[in-house]
Design a protein around this motif. Structure first.
Motif, short mmCIF file in Angstrom:
data_model
loop_
_atom_site.label_atom_id
_atom_site.label_comp_id
_atom_site.label_asym_id
_atom_site.label_seq_id
_atom_site.Cartn_x
_atom_site.Cartn_y
_atom_site.Cartn_z
N ASN A 1 11.12 -6.46 -6.61
CA ASN A 1 11.03 -5.55 -5.45
C ASN A 1 10.18 -6.16 -4.34
N GLY B 1 0.85 -1.19 0.00
CA GLY B 1 0.00 0.00 0.00
C GLY B 1 0.88 1.23 0.00
N LEU C 1 4.02 -0.72 5.74
CA LEU C 1 3.47 -0.52 4.39
C LEU C 1 4.60 -0.59 3.37
N PHE C 2 4.29 -1.18 2.23
CA PHE C 2 5.26 -1.22 1.13
C PHE C 2 4.56 -0.74 -0.13
N GLY C 3 5.13 0.29 -0.75
CA GLY C 3 4.46 0.94 -1.88
C GLY C 3 4.34 0.04 -3.11
N ILE C 4 3.32 0.33 -3.91
CA ILE C 4 3.09 -0.40 -5.16
C ILE C 4 4.34 -0.34 -6.03
N THR C 5 4.69 -1.47 -6.60
CA THR C 5 5.79 -1.50 -7.56
C THR C 5 5.41 -2.45 -8.69
N TRP C 6 5.98 -2.24 -9.85
CA TRP C 6 5.65 -3.06 -11.02
C TRP C 6 6.71 -4.11 -11.26
N ASN C 7 7.74 -4.09 -10.43
CA ASN C 7 8.82 -5.06 -10.58
C ASN C 7 8.68 -6.12 -9.49
N PRO C 8 8.34 -7.36 -9.88
CA PRO C 8 8.11 -8.41 -8.88
C PRO C 8 9.33 -8.63 -7.98
#
Lengths: 406, 387
Positions: free
Chosen positions: B100, B76, B91-98
């Motif tokens: 991460n 989130g 919380l861990f921000g949205i990322t597009w790299n799996p």
């Protein structure tokens, strides 16, 4: 729900759903052949919709998982198998079977048995699967001795990347339904209205006008003037999208609107910025933000044609924004649109410039541009435009005014 | 719900009780870490309110629960909708790299050294990647674990379900007001969804069924019922099956009723008999909803009323949406027998009675299993067909 009749509230362009399903099936077959799959079992709703055209009941994830349709595509076959609890939503060419229950232990054994039965034995080549329920993890492979399992994700992604003319018309219709519903919601976006009131108008209207489903809880986010006045974010950027509540809208609120509906499995994507007022008043600063947003879109569209790369688009957008990335740090400049509300191509993500540079635009790609202009202290402007890449350039599928900024 | 004392639910207490139940099941089954992708499971563990998307989603590691620390960690980018007991550091921000996500999972206190990691689903991609982050831990399916926690509701959860049912009933009443000859099926769905939002709820549990019940058989022997709402106009004298549901604080309230069109239509004796038959099945299954009964007993109770099984499960769990047990499917009575009812379970009981030439009666009620027997939570009247 069946296709629209002559009484449609907007202009219909040619759409042949049977041809659309045929052409998608051919694309899946070609990708399966090139990736060595003898058959493909699909569980994901968007994938099943793509492979079969089956209609199902839209529902929260738990229900959608327990009452799911599954597709089985066999290499060389002329039509897919469809296992569905909603036989009335099956297209005529599909080989329809009663539903599978891959959420349940007993359902996994049953699914493996019935898949093998439909295949007439072990497939020649791998059985590609798009995802596994927890129950499948425990036993699916064990019930399929001698069957090699592989990943169906790459097959479906490759087939879906370029849309046919019929697919593009489905997206355009989804978007028109979405836009018509938004006209009525915008008229109600006055001081004293609740966010949930706007949702009510929107949901009623999309079903009246002909949506097959709503796919995302519509967003009517009241934006803060400064990032620091909004929620904490892990990356220090603007928090968006925040979930709708019964919050009361007040005079002068800047509202970022975002929604998506489905038409025969295809998603719309609507994004606009509104101002609450009766009538709404737009300041000179806000008007300037809108002008800058439009300049970014114009500059990006100028390079949107076959052969351009995703990197060409991000470069054009950044340049038009004075050297700064004009999009939210956790999202992208553009994302693909199809049977999913965000699919490939993704352009401007944290996957980086090399990833974007490897994306070559080609006719049939459909994506949504969603640049954001933000002046901390003065809020910002965000809207979205759906673009289809054509043989010689592009076509904008969004057809909606920028009220009250124009 | 606009008044501060209106909710009758202590949400903080509810979240704490859920987390405790979940951690207790992890302890009991020797699972050190849970990686949850399903939205309802993540909500059960964290209480976070996230953007609703209809339909199934590919698996992703949305929520991590660590037994040793008792902490929950979430994907989130912001803290809006995140309960205050969850620190920002979780919380861990949205990322597009799996990759991460793998780095994030490895960095969570209590993940290193975990022997058994439960998951509630898997994609081929994460099936390859997760073992890299989990250093030799055994990855085990955890759907039974999570559902063991979820299936017994606390009083706060039951209060949420009651509220959700009240909203669903009110929304269905909004659809019934529109039921006149010539109205399209889809207009009833439109009316249901708008009325739902009048109560501050914007998320349906299901885009409901508003369908004229068929008068002719469809050939496969099962009582015919359409559940996908269409453009078709409803005619005078049609019997219309209506099912709708909403989510309040994530909890489902749903209800199904069948009304004639219009409500004042004269009703044939054969149509009235449909409701009587429906009532006989419902009462038979309701009486079987007692602690110790199995799903097979519920199936037997349905069949004992003399009705063929309908084209949907006759009993299923209701909580943070649709959940097990799921009873009365084509998997057969042996599959049903694994479910054993306990006090605190909430069940949706659905039944359908159909007759050629007359149409059908669809009805669904929600039942709370108590030590003393079934408590019916649904209140909405059965309308003109009930006489």
């Amino acid at each position: 729900m069946p296709a629209m009749q002559a009484s449609s509230p907007f202009a219909l362009e040619e759409l042949d759903l049977a041809r659309m399903r045929r052409e998608r099936h051919a694309r899946l077959q070609a990708e399966m052949a090139s990736q060595g799959a003898g058959a493909m079992l699909l569980l994901g709703g968007a994938n099943v919709s793509y492979a079969t055209g089956a209609l199902t009941l839209a529902a929260e994830e738990g229900r959608a998982s327990h009452e799911r349709a599954c597709a089985l595509v066999v290499a060389g076959a002329d039509a897919p198998h469809l296992f569905t609890p909603f036989p009335e939503g099956a297209p005529p060419e599909a080989r329809v079977h009663p539903p599978l229950y891959p959420e349940l232990e007993e359902g996994v054994a049953d699914a493996a048995r019935r898949v093998l039965e439909a295949l007439g034995g072990t497939p020649a080549g791998a059985l590609a699967v798009d995802e596994y329920t927890a129950a499948m993890l425990a036993g699916f492979a064990g019930h399929l001795p001698g069957v090699r399992l592989s990943d169906a994700g790459a097959i479906v992604r490759a087939a879906k990347l370029l849309k046919t003319a019929d697919e593009i018309e489905c997206i355009r219709r989804a978007q028109r339904i979405n836009e018509i519903a938004m006209e009525e919601a915008r008229a109600a976006c006055r001081p004293g209205a609740r966010q949930s009131d706007l949702s009510g108008i929107f949901l009623r209207r999309i079903f009246e006008v002909g949506a097959t489903a709503n796919s995302v809880d519509p967003i009517w986010q009241v934006m803060p003037g400064r990032i620091a006045d909004g929620p904490y974010t892990t990356n220090g950027d603007v928090a968006f999208p925040l979930v709708t509540s019964d919050r009361i809208l007040r005079d002068g609120d800047v509202v970022w609107v975002d929604s998506g509906v489905l038409y025969h499995g295809y998603a719309s994507d609507f994004g606009r910025t509104w101002v609450v007022g009766d009538p709404p008043r737009v300041s000179a600063t806000q008007r300037d933000q809108f002008r800058r947003w439009r300049d970014i879109v114009r500059a990006t569209l100028e390079v949107t044609k076959p052969g351009a790369t995703g990197r060409d688009l991000t470069r054009a957008a950044i340049e038009a924004n004075g050297g700064k990335k004009p999009w939210l740090a956790h999202f992208y400049l553009a994302h693909g649109l199809g049977t999913e509300s965000a699919e490939m191509p993704l352009i401007g993500t944290d996957l980086g410039d090399d990833f974007d540079a490897a994306i070559a635009l080609a006719p049939g790609m459909v994506f949504v541009l969603e640049p954001v202009v933000w002046d901390d202290g003065e809020c910002g402007y965000r809207s979205e435009e759906i673009v289809a890449v054509t043989d010689d350039g592009h076509r904008v599928l969004t057809d909606h005014p920028y009220t009250p900024f124009e | 719900m606009a008044l501060e004392d209106g909710a009758r639910v202590d949400f903080g207490r509810m979240r704490a009780a859920r987390r405790e139940r979940l951690l207790a099941e992890m302890e009991r089954r020797g699972v050190d870490v849970l990686i949850l992708g399903r939205d309802a499971n993540a909500r059960y563990a964290t209480g976070s309110r996230r953007l609703f998307l209809a339909g199934t989603r590919p698996f992703g590691p949305g929520c991590i629960v660590v037994r040793r620390t008792g902490q929950v960690h979430l994907i989130g980018t912001w803290d809006d909708g995140i309960p205050s007991e969850i620190p920002r550091a979780n919380l861990f921000g949205i990322t597009w790299n799996p990759m991460n996500y793998l780095g994030w999972i490895k960095s969570i206190d209590g993940v290193a050294g975990a022997a058994r990691v439960g998951v509630d689903g898997m994609s081929p991609l994460f099936g390859q990647l997760l073992p890299m982050a989990l250093e030799g831990a055994e990855i085990v399916p955890a759907h039974d674990l999570v559902h063991a926690a979820r299936r017994i509701k606390t009083p706060d959860e039951i209060a949420c379900i009651r509220t959700a049912i009240a909203i669903a009933e009110a929304a269905l009443a909004g659809a019934i007001e529109r039921l006149v000859p010539g109205v399209r099926e889809r207009d009833l769905l439109a009316a249901f969804e708008q009325r739902m939002t009048a109560y501050g709820v914007t998320v349906p549990a299901v885009e409901g069924t508003f369908c004229v019940t068929p008068r002719e058989a469809n050939g496969d022997g099962a009582p015919p019922l359409r559940r996908l709402t269409t453009d078709a106009a409803i005619g005078e004298g049609d019997l219309v099956a209506m099912e709708g549901g909403v989510l309040y604080a994530g909890y489902e309230g749903s209800v199904a009723r069948t009304w004639p069109c219009p409500a004042t239509a004269s009703i044939a004796a054969s149509q009235r008999r449909l409701h009587e038959r429906w009532r006989a099945v419902w009462e038979s299954v309701r009486e079987a909803c007692r602690p110790g009964a199995t799903g097979a007993d519920l199936r037997k109770a349905y069949e004992a009323a003399g009705e063929p099984l309908p084209p949907f499960p006759i009993v299923r769990g209701v909580g943070l949406g649709y959940e097990p047990p799921v009873v009365g499917t084509a998997l057969g009575p042996d599959a049903d027998a694994r479910w054993v009812l306990e006090p605190g379970m909430t069940l949706a009981v659905g039944a359908y009675a159909w007759e050629r030439g007359a149409g059908g009666y669809l009805g669904q009620e929600i039942v709370l299993v108590t030590a003393d027997g079934p408590e019916v939570l649904t209140r909405l009247s059965h309308g003109p067909l009930a006489g």
